[in-house]
Design a protein around this motif. Sequence first.
Motif, mmCIF file in Angstrom:
data_model
loop_
_atom_site.group_PDB
_atom_site.id
_atom_site.type_symbol
_atom_site.label_atom_id
_atom_site.label_comp_id
_atom_site.label_asym_id
_atom_site.label_seq_id
_atom_site.Cartn_x
_atom_site.Cartn_y
_atom_site.Cartn_z
ATOM 1 N N VAL A 1 -2.716 -4.362 -12.320
ATOM 2 C CA VAL A 1 -2.609 -4.567 -10.872
ATOM 3 C C VAL A 1 -1.347 -5.345 -10.535
ATOM 4 N N GLY A 2 -1.018 -6.347 -11.363
ATOM 5 C CA GLY A 2 0.170 -7.148 -11.088
ATOM 6 C C GLY A 2 1.439 -6.335 -11.133
ATOM 7 N N VAL A 3 1.588 -5.489 -12.124
ATOM 8 C CA VAL A 3 2.807 -4.684 -12.239
ATOM 9 C C VAL A 3 2.856 -3.641 -11.120
ATOM 10 N N ARG A 4 1.715 -3.024 -10.809
ATOM 11 C CA ARG A 4 1.702 -2.061 -9.707
ATOM 12 C C ARG A 4 2.043 -2.738 -8.382
ATOM 13 N N TRP A 5 1.513 -3.947 -8.174
ATOM 14 C CA TRP A 5 1.834 -4.685 -6.945
ATOM 15 C C TRP A 5 3.324 -5.033 -6.900
ATOM 16 N N LEU B 1 8.724 -4.205 -4.620
ATOM 17 C CA LEU B 1 10.136 -3.875 -4.829
ATOM 18 C C LEU B 1 10.548 -2.683 -3.979
ATOM 19 N N MET B 2 9.679 -1.688 -3.871
ATOM 20 C CA MET B 2 10.003 -0.529 -3.043
ATOM 21 C C MET B 2 10.076 -0.906 -1.564
ATOM 22 N N ARG B 3 9.237 -1.851 -1.141
ATOM 23 C CA ARG B 3 9.282 -2.282 0.273
ATOM 24 C C ARG B 3 10.534 -3.062 0.593
ATOM 25 N N LEU B 4 11.012 -3.835 -0.377
ATOM 26 C CA LEU B 4 12.204 -4.652 -0.131
ATOM 27 C C LEU B 4 13.471 -3.813 -0.056
ATOM 28 N N ALA C 1 16.233 4.365 0.108
ATOM 29 C CA ALA C 1 16.496 4.092 -1.307
ATOM 30 C C ALA C 1 15.388 4.596 -2.209
ATOM 31 N N GLU C 2 14.207 4.817 -1.650
ATOM 32 C CA GLU C 2 13.107 5.246 -2.511
ATOM 33 C C GLU C 2 13.318 6.663 -3.060
ATOM 34 N N ALA D 1 13.059 3.233 -11.821
ATOM 35 C CA ALA D 1 12.421 1.912 -11.888
ATOM 36 C C ALA D 1 10.920 2.015 -11.637
ATOM 37 N N LEU D 2 10.536 2.848 -10.669
ATOM 38 C CA LEU D 2 9.107 3.025 -10.374
ATOM 39 C C LEU D 2 8.381 3.653 -11.560
ATOM 40 N N LEU D 3 9.026 4.623 -12.195
ATOM 41 C CA LEU D 3 8.412 5.273 -13.363
ATOM 42 C C LEU D 3 8.215 4.278 -14.496
ATOM 43 N N LEU D 4 9.239 3.468 -14.772
ATOM 44 C CA LEU D 4 9.140 2.492 -15.859
ATOM 45 C C LEU D 4 8.076 1.441 -15.568
#
Length: 594
Positions: free
Chosen positions: A288-292, A297-300, A305-306, A314-317
Amino acid sequence: MTLAILLILVWAGTAGPLLGQPSAPEDGAQAQTAVEESAALASAALVDGEPSPSSERANPQVGLTAELEAEQGDPLDPTALESLKALHQALVSKEQQVDEVQQQLVAAQDQVTREELADRLRELRAELYEDRRQFDRYALEIDLSPFIEEEAESFDWQQELSNLLKPILAELKSATAESRAIGDLRAELDTIGERKTQAQQAVDRLQWLLQQAPSGSLRERLEARLEHWQRLAGEAKNRYTALDLQLQNKLEERQSLLDETTSYARHFVQTRGLNLLLAVAAFAVVFVGVRWLATQLMRLRKPQAENQFSSRLALLLLHAFSVLGGLLAMMAVFNAAGDWFMLGIIIIFLLGIGWASIHTLPSQIESVKLILNLGTVREGERILFNAVPYRVESLAFRAKLVNPELDGGVQELPVRDLVGYHSRPAGEGEAWFPTRQGDWVLLEDGLLGQISHQSPSAVRLTDLGGAEILFPTPDFLQQHPQRLAERFRIVEHFGIDYRHLSIATTEVPDRMQAALEEALSSLLDEGQLRAVSVIFQSAGASSLDYRIEVQLAGAAAPRSELIRAGIQRILVDACNRHGWAIPFTHITLHQASD
């Protein structure tokens, strides 16, 4: 390493007999030689780079004092000093045992005793060596690995796998111990029962032979065998009775399946429940922590940019690490708790997943390429999925497909479901579906109906009589529907007799067109009739044929069948008014002359 040393010592102790050393002296000279060899072995066993036990016992505090004095800096903690004293006393006791066994080895007279004492001496010296290394590690508080020469061991994957499976097999044995014991008793009971039956048959056979009054020597032999088999039959009977009693006791003590399951579950929760709970919590926290973190990061980042490659990578990793990191956290918890059973289960699970992934590796690679927007399906393009066109709205771990012309035309599915599909850029003005809800359509089989509902799964038509017809969407598209919503035309054919050949291309078409325009205008609402055209088409076998085209607005679609019938009626009325004959098929018969 300790196990390797013990194995080497045991091999060294057993190599002598294997290489041809006699198992027992045959005369006095050989006995003397064996004694000397044993003494030499005992003497050699004392040399390993450490002070001899006897020299240390002369002053038991020498080794301890020397090591304590070697320490520089702050004085030792009293607890640490007491631990060192305890280790020292254990070393002294172990060294005394080594000396005693050594003396017994030298004084031993027979070969068997010497071999047993030699094996015991090797075991004690291996334990003494390990105790001394432990004392040094605790006293010096340094890494002793640079000072220890260890032989390189070859990697044996079978041995490693065996070590991994041992805790799991031990747990399974413990869970099935009672059932296996009952099974073993039943198997042994069957064997003894068979033996008892056979022995009794042998006794009966010998008794029958004795009843036949054999001769003296034969009778003695038969009586001797009878006594032997009676003894075997009695032993088998007693053994069978004892095993049967044990089996009955086991069955009486055995719990029901529900009780056994409940008991095992209770035992599992009490022994490993906390470890499992902590491991699941660790996995959940990391996952949950890594998904959050990935979401934040995507919101910032900027909204556009997404869709960039770096953001996708980065999202995949991060998503991959959320799973792998969670599993590593679980393994760390089990390792810290020393729960090798659960740790082995996790490792075997990962090995199974890895082995299964080998067969799906090409598909996994294609899925990764799709997630990175580098595959055969791209965002914003047009794709034909299940014979229905869609726009690829987004591509990530889940793909979003949209068809704006369909009810419920949004599908979200795992990206792996798009492996093997191809997309293309949509053409300018290209429709996403040939019809819209409320349109009148004419299907290839002649069915006329209105679209009352259309979705990715089915299209529902309502015909002129009000009946509803349901088509699976792919089947509906295969009917090549003609959309009558905006405008359409009706084409009919009509023919007159050849006797009107002189006016067939001039007067007749004009009068037909005028009649149609006048009559159809009264039949349709205002604005529904757009144009009427009558042209001479061909001179047929028995008629002069005309092609009638009527251009209509989409609102007239429900009356299309009525209009077709009206066109024929209007033209027949025109023929009656102007005296035009309508041809019919003629059959001419020729009579043969004699």
